[in-house]
Design a protein around this motif. Structure first.
Motif, mmCIF file in Angstrom:
data_model
loop_
_atom_site.group_PDB
_atom_site.id
_atom_site.type_symbol
_atom_site.label_atom_id
_atom_site.label_comp_id
_atom_site.label_asym_id
_atom_site.label_seq_id
_atom_site.Cartn_x
_atom_site.Cartn_y
_atom_site.Cartn_z
ATOM 1 N N CYS A 175 3.015 -0.611 4.281
ATOM 2 C CA CYS A 175 2.352 0.632 3.908
ATOM 3 C C CYS A 175 3.368 1.763 3.960
ATOM 4 O O CYS A 175 4.007 1.977 5.003
ATOM 5 C CB CYS A 175 1.194 0.925 4.863
ATOM 6 S SG CYS A 175 0.342 2.494 4.556
ATOM 7 N N THR A 199 -4.136 -2.136 4.605
ATOM 8 C CA THR A 199 -2.933 -2.955 4.507
ATOM 9 C C THR A 199 -3.174 -4.317 5.142
ATOM 10 O O THR A 199 -3.649 -4.411 6.280
ATOM 11 C CB THR A 199 -1.745 -2.270 5.189
ATOM 12 O OG1 THR A 199 -1.577 -0.947 4.640
ATOM 13 C CG2 THR A 199 -0.458 -3.051 4.971
ATOM 14 N N VAL A 210 0.852 -1.188 0.000
ATOM 15 C CA VAL A 210 0.000 0.000 0.000
ATOM 16 C C VAL A 210 0.887 1.238 0.000
ATOM 17 O O VAL A 210 1.876 1.304 0.741
ATOM 18 C CB VAL A 210 -0.943 0.034 1.224
ATOM 19 C CG1 VAL A 210 -1.786 1.310 1.222
ATOM 20 C CG2 VAL A 210 -1.851 -1.198 1.229
ATOM 21 N N ASP A 235 0.555 5.461 0.311
ATOM 22 C CA ASP A 235 -0.304 6.620 0.573
ATOM 23 C C ASP A 235 0.363 7.867 0.056
ATOM 24 O O ASP A 235 1.409 8.283 0.564
ATOM 25 C CB ASP A 235 -0.572 6.762 2.066
ATOM 26 C CG ASP A 235 -1.237 8.102 2.392
ATOM 27 O OD1 ASP A 235 -2.153 8.491 1.642
ATOM 28 O OD2 ASP A 235 -0.830 8.756 3.377
ATOM 29 N N ALA A 246 -5.183 4.148 4.103
ATOM 30 C CA ALA A 246 -4.068 3.318 3.658
ATOM 31 C C ALA A 246 -3.685 2.307 4.728
ATOM 32 O O ALA A 246 -3.485 1.116 4.438
ATOM 33 C CB ALA A 246 -2.879 4.200 3.295
#
Length: 338
Positions: free
Chosen positions: A259, A253, A236, A238, A249
């Motif tokens: 992330c 995950t 992920v 962001d 976000a």
């Protein structure tokens, strides 16, 4: 020589400043050929970022080498090169760990295009001439068949996108990727790179119709940030620039996933769902990008036709029109001398 300088919010001037010169045998002088806006340039120009003026603008470019010190071996006069926006020596302990954003031989935050915040001596790429220290370590030759305007953002924004997806797809080949976009071009470059590097499904979230269209063209499944049923993703990124985007976000995950939060939020402390982070065991990483290590991989993909960074560009305008063009918000503007 001329140097485009931000002297206050929405106040841009071409100032006459002294030309830089070579200060040691390891340096080079370069002439920017194609300079691109970074996603932080617009907040700076409009007074929404906490960087004091004056700022010599521009920290993404492809340039022509016009002079080299006697000790420079990797480039020669006439070469086209990408100039990383961060100043790094390439030999200290942090640089050896690919942390060129924290080079131990220069002041912290030494960067082009950020004024006093990045060190007053470096200037910006919207200039006639730029001095580059540690030229052998910093300058990366551009392949002959790659257009300067296409890879000007390899200095920063494409490199920033690279770190969002490339290391994690190397660890988890073929994984699905979620990109929470909204703050500019980096999320779009991440879509392009994820596709080129073999990601599975690429989901891109944004509310801007223009960016949505580009993301779809680059191969993403485009959704609105309020879409339901997104599921969870091992990778992920962001780049929303908002608290809500960051929280989305984190909560999207998958357990054990990664992330990356890459868009700074200028404001007070941001509360995070710490119990969810603890119980899901995800890695949440936030930092500035270390641009230099990513640039060779980006240029290889561009030379092979596997990425299309030019698709992210909103407009290419003459270099001399930069002072006017910067006052019109766009996802990505490239200023060209050609």
């Amino acid at each position: 020589m001329r140097q485009l300088t931000l002297t206050g919010p929405k106040t841009l001037e071409w100032l006459a400043v002294p030309e830089p010169d070579l200060q040691d045998d390891g340096q080079a002088l370069v002439r920017p050929l194609a300079a691109a806006t970074c996603d932080l340039d617009q907040p700076m120009v409009f007074g929404h970022a906490p960087f004091p003026t004056p700022i010599a603008l521009g920290h993404e470019c492809v340039a022509e080498v016009v002079a080299v010190g006697r000790g420079v071996r990797s480039v020669k006069v006439g070469d086209r090169v990408v100039v990383p926006f961060q100043v790094s020596c390439g030999t200290c302990t942090p640089c050896g760990r690919d942390l060129t954003s924290d080079c131990g031989r220069v002041d912290r935050f030494s960067m082009y295009g950020f004024g006093a915040f990045g060190g007053d001596d470096w200037g910006g790429f919207l200039s006639d001439l730029v001095r580059v220290p540690f030229a052998d370590a910093m300058l990366v030759p551009v392949p002959p068949d790659v257009e300067s305007e296409h890879v000007a953002s390899a200095s920063d924004n494409i490199a920033d996108a690279w770190r969002l997806v490339a290391p994690h797809l190397a660890t988890w080949p073929g994984e699905d990727v979620l990109i929470v976009g909204g703050a500019g071009s980096i999320g779009l470059y991440a879509v392009d790179l994820a596709r080129a590097l073999g990601a599975g499904r690429i989901v891109y979230l944004d509310t801007d119709p223009g960016r949505q269209a580009v993301a779809a063209d680059l191969g993403a499944d485009v959704r609105s940030p309020d879409a339901e049923g997104l599921g969870r993703f091992a990778i992920v990124a962001d780049f929303s620039g908002t608290v809500d985007g960051l929280r989305l976000a984190v909560r999207s995950t998958a357990p054990g996933g990664h992330c990356t939060h890459a868009s700074p939020i200028f404001g007070p402390d941001v509360p995070l769902p710490m119990l969810e982070l603890y119980t899901s065991g995800i890695t949440l990483h936030t930092s500035r990008a270390a641009a230099r290590p990513a640039i060779p991989g980006i240029l290889r993909l561009a030379a092979a036709g596997r990425i299309r960074p030019e698709r992210v560009t909103t407009e290419v305008v003459p270099f001399d029109d930069a002072a006017t063009a910067l006052l019109t918000p766009r996802t990505k503007t490239v200023f060209s001398r050609t």
